[in-house]
Design a protein around this motif. Structure first.
Motif, PDB file in Angstrom:
ATOM      1  N   GLU A 142       0.839  -1.204   0.000  1.00  0.00           N
ATOM      2  CA  GLU A 142       0.000   0.000   0.000  1.00  0.00           C
ATOM      3  C   GLU A 142       0.871   1.250   0.000  1.00  0.00           C
ATOM      4  OE1 GLU A 142      -3.242  -0.095   2.758  1.00  0.00           O
ATOM      5  OE2 GLU A 142      -3.665   2.041   2.535  1.00  0.00           O
ATOM      6  N   ASP A 176      -3.602   4.216  -2.417  1.00  0.00           N
ATOM      7  CA  ASP A 176      -4.541   4.840  -1.471  1.00  0.00           C
ATOM      8  C   ASP A 176      -4.561   6.342  -1.740  1.00  0.00           C
ATOM      9  OD1 ASP A 176      -5.496   6.209   0.924  1.00  0.00           O
ATOM     10  OD2 ASP A 176      -5.450   4.256   1.926  1.00  0.00           O
ATOM     11  N   HIS A 179      -3.605   8.589   1.175  1.00  0.00           N
ATOM     12  CA  HIS A 179      -2.187   8.470   1.518  1.00  0.00           C
ATOM     13  C   HIS A 179      -1.289   9.149   0.472  1.00  0.00           C
ATOM     14  CE1 HIS A 179      -3.039   4.552   4.010  1.00  0.00           C
ATOM     15  NE2 HIS A 179      -3.677   5.602   4.468  1.00  0.00           N
ATOM     16  N   HIS A 211      -7.476   2.379  -2.882  1.00  0.00           N
ATOM     17  CA  HIS A 211      -8.229   2.722  -1.677  1.00  0.00           C
ATOM     18  C   HIS A 211      -8.746   4.122  -1.912  1.00  0.00           C
ATOM     19  CE1 HIS A 211      -6.206  -0.258   1.364  1.00  0.00           C
ATOM     20  NE2 HIS A 211      -7.124  -0.830   0.600  1.00  0.00           N
ATOM     21  N   ASN A 213     -10.351   7.273  -0.911  1.00  0.00           N
ATOM     22  CA  ASN A 213     -10.631   8.101   0.260  1.00  0.00           C
ATOM     23  C   ASN A 213     -10.316   9.558  -0.021  1.00  0.00           C
ATOM     24  OD1 ASN A 213     -10.807   5.593   1.815  1.00  0.00           O
ATOM     25  ND2 ASN A 213      -8.573   5.552   1.723  1.00  0.00           N
ATOM     26  N   HIS A 226      -8.403   9.908   6.961  1.00  0.00           N
ATOM     27  CA  HIS A 226      -9.334   9.749   5.833  1.00  0.00           C
ATOM     28  C   HIS A 226     -10.574  10.612   6.032  1.00  0.00           C
ATOM     29  CE1 HIS A 226      -7.644   5.409   5.104  1.00  0.00           C
ATOM     30  NE2 HIS A 226      -6.707   6.292   5.332  1.00  0.00           N
ATOM     31  N   GLU A 256     -12.548   3.551   2.265  1.00  0.00           N
ATOM     32  CA  GLU A 256     -12.106   3.441   3.667  1.00  0.00           C
ATOM     33  C   GLU A 256     -12.407   4.763   4.353  1.00  0.00           C
ATOM     34  OE1 GLU A 256      -7.901   2.737   2.740  1.00  0.00           O
ATOM     35  OE2 GLU A 256      -8.162   0.726   3.582  1.00  0.00           O
TER      36      GLU A 256
HETATM   37 FE    FE Z   1      -5.706   2.411   2.749  1.00  0.00          FE
END
Ligand code: FE
Ligand code: FE
Ligand code: ZN
Length: 277
Positions: A142, A176, A179, A211, A213, A226, A256
């Motif tokens: 990730e 993500d 992130h 992911h 978010n 998030h 998420e």
């Molecule tokens: Fe994640």
């Protein structure tokens, strides 16, 4: 099109998650392979696993993105923590074979003071001791926000891990959006540029899952908080551009976001609406 879904609880078993996601209107999901506190995993009853595998095929689901424990740190300086992490990784990867062809995603780790290079070496070593030629799962690293001593907040660091793993065809990346944004990549202003960079450094063929978010903080904040879609600094227009981006089609997108069930259902339907328009 993309596959859309969210994190679900494994409490009621594996097939139950598939049924829940059908009710939610989605076509993929994520679950934690272990209870984050006790580190225990939900027992896999073969008939339950088989029922989920059948449901996934029948309903045309995208790949699932199982998530390893947050407590698993393959590059911790503490050798007990590191050994526990390795044990979790091995057992998780073994158990994933009950769900052939799915994804297993984990946080590469935090080097806790040993330095990035050492961290990368330890992560690669753990993967080299775990991956096996016959495995049917793809293991995803990730992208991280770069909180504390986290490894994986730059595409280059992930590339370095992949380069050190012998069975690297078993590896991919989970992108993500919160992130990546928190790490300093401007996916709101220039998603094309960020994906071009990803392609140059890692290769878009390795970008297996997203992911999905929004973020509570500005780009480059390294915070990892998030936010619901459209309620954060990335914003709804950018989230939509990402979901519809030609380079990201056919991937599972996992929400998420801080939501209850109804919140997830609403976000799933928002994304489905984008795909129809
Ligand atoms: Fe994640
Ligand atoms: Fe994660
Ligand atoms: Zn996060």
């Amino acid at each position: 099109m993309i596959y859309i879904g969210c994190h679900l609880s494994v409490t009621n078993g594996y097939e139950a998650m598939g049924k829940t996601m059908c009710d939610f209107g989605g076509s993929t999901f994520a679950y934690f392979t272990r209870n984050p506190r006790g580190g225990k995993s939900k027992e896999i009853i073969p008939a339950d696993a088989a029922a989920l595998n059948t449901l996934l095929k029948e309903k045309g689901f995208g790949k699932l993105v199982a998530h390893g424990s947050y407590t698993m740190n393959l590059c911790a300086s503490n050798s007990t923590t590191r050994a526990n992490g390795f044990d979790m990784l091995q057992k998780d990867v073994e158990r994933m074979e009950s769900f052939p062809g799915q994804y297993y995603n984990f946080h590469p780790g935090a080097h806790t003071g040993q330095g990035t290079e050492k961290g990368i070496e330890l992560i690669a070593e753990a993967l080299n001791d775990t991956l096996f030629p016959e495995m049917q799962t793809t293991v995803l690293l990730e992208t991280m926000a770069g909180k504390g001593t986290e490894i994986g907040s730059s595409f280059e660091e992930l590339r370095e891990i992949i380069d050190r793993v012998q069975l690297s065809e078993k590896l991919g990346v989970c992108f993500d959006t919160c992130h990546v944004w928190d790490a300093g990549y401007d996916i709101a202003g220039d998603i094309d540029g960020v994906l071009t960079q990803f392609d140059k450094v890692i290769g878009l063929d390795r970008l297996c899952a997203v992911h999905f978010n929004d973020s509570k903080n500005p780009c480059g904040s390294h915070k990892d908080r998030h936010e619901k879609l459209g309620k954060g600094y990335i914003g709804m227009e950018a989230m939509k551009r990402i979901a519809l981006h030609p380079s990201l089609q056919n991937r599972p997108f996992i929400l998420e976001t801080p939501n209850d069930d109804q919140g997830y259902i609403d976000e799933i339907h928002t994304v489905l609406g984008w795909m129809e328009s």
